[in-house]
Design a protein around this motif. Structure first.
Motif, PDB file in Angstrom:
ATOM      1  N   ASN A 147     -13.836   3.154  -6.624  1.00  0.00           N
ATOM      2  CA  ASN A 147     -14.057   2.052  -7.635  1.00  0.00           C
ATOM      3  C   ASN A 147     -14.301   2.151  -8.856  1.00  0.00           C
ATOM      4  N   ARG A 185       0.748  -1.154   0.014  1.00  0.00           N
ATOM      5  CA  ARG A 185       0.116  -0.102   0.014  1.00  0.00           C
ATOM      6  C   ARG A 185       0.937   1.307   0.080  1.00  0.00           C
ATOM      7  N   GLN A 194      -3.790   3.214  -1.484  1.00  0.00           N
ATOM      8  CA  GLN A 194      -3.884   2.339  -2.670  1.00  0.00           C
ATOM      9  C   GLN A 194      -3.203   1.245  -2.650  1.00  0.00           C
ATOM     10  N   LEU A 195      -3.702  -0.032  -2.982  1.00  0.00           N
ATOM     11  CA  LEU A 195      -3.005  -1.260  -3.094  1.00  0.00           C
ATOM     12  C   LEU A 195      -2.152  -1.192  -4.453  1.00  0.00           C
ATOM     13  N   PRO A 212      -2.057  -0.590 -10.337  1.00  0.00           N
ATOM     14  CA  PRO A 212      -2.973  -0.546  -8.990  1.00  0.00           C
ATOM     15  C   PRO A 212      -3.740  -1.687  -8.881  1.00  0.00           C
ATOM     16  N   LEU A 213      -3.919  -2.019  -7.754  1.00  0.00           N
ATOM     17  CA  LEU A 213      -4.866  -3.278  -7.296  1.00  0.00           C
ATOM     18  C   LEU A 213      -6.125  -2.840  -6.576  1.00  0.00           C
ATOM     19  N   SER A 214      -6.053  -1.611  -6.394  1.00  0.00           N
ATOM     20  CA  SER A 214      -7.298  -1.040  -5.739  1.00  0.00           C
ATOM     21  C   SER A 214      -7.371   0.242  -6.117  1.00  0.00           C
ATOM     22  N   PHE A 215      -8.795   0.840  -6.217  1.00  0.00           N
ATOM     23  CA  PHE A 215      -8.942   1.912  -6.675  1.00  0.00           C
ATOM     24  C   PHE A 215      -9.746   2.944  -5.668  1.00  0.00           C
TER      25      PHE A 215
END
Length: 130
Positions: free
Chosen positions: A111, A10, A72-73, A105-108
């Motif tokens: 969304n 992160r 963010q991940l 990026p693995l997360s937003f």
């Protein structure tokens, strides 16, 4: 021989974009990774390790500026090197740095998909959903 680093973690702070004297820019990211395990007594343990990654490709820096925020991940790939600096007492130190080549990026945060293609240095703005 080649040294390649891949980590998932992160963002610990907002990306830092710095302009250099020659007109180039560098994006510096602080990334936290975590390990979980149980000790001999069966107690859950956690260790956080902080990493510094730097990105030099113009297209990737633009992508980072537009799309990445604290928390963010992300998945980061690159090489590994040491940077040397002198502290206030005049002592020379070395710190490990990931010389980033790719970031995904693995997360937003909201969304929604990011703008442009994940940072592979190409500068293309075509988003490819994975």
């Amino acid at each position: 021989m080649k040294c390649k680093v891949q980590l998932i973690g992160r963002l610990g702070s907002e990306p830092e974009i710095t302009s250099l004297g020659n007109g180039a820019q560098v994006a510096t990211l602080s990334i936290a990774t975590e390990e979980y395990w149980k000790d001999k007594q069966g107690n859950a343990q956690r260790r956080t390790t902080w990493h510094r990654a730097k990105f030099w490709a113009e297209g990737t820096i633009g992508y980072i500026q537009r799309n990445l925020t604290k928390g963010q991940l992300v998945e980061v790939e690159g090489g590994f090197r040491y940077e040397e600096y002198t502290d206030r007492e005049g002592v020379k130190n070395k710190v490990p740095v990931i010389n980033g080549t790719n970031i995904m990026p693995l997360s937003f945060p909201d969304n929604s998909p990011p703008e442009g293609q994940p940072g592979n240095g190409s500068g293309e703005d075509d988003y490819i959903p994975y």
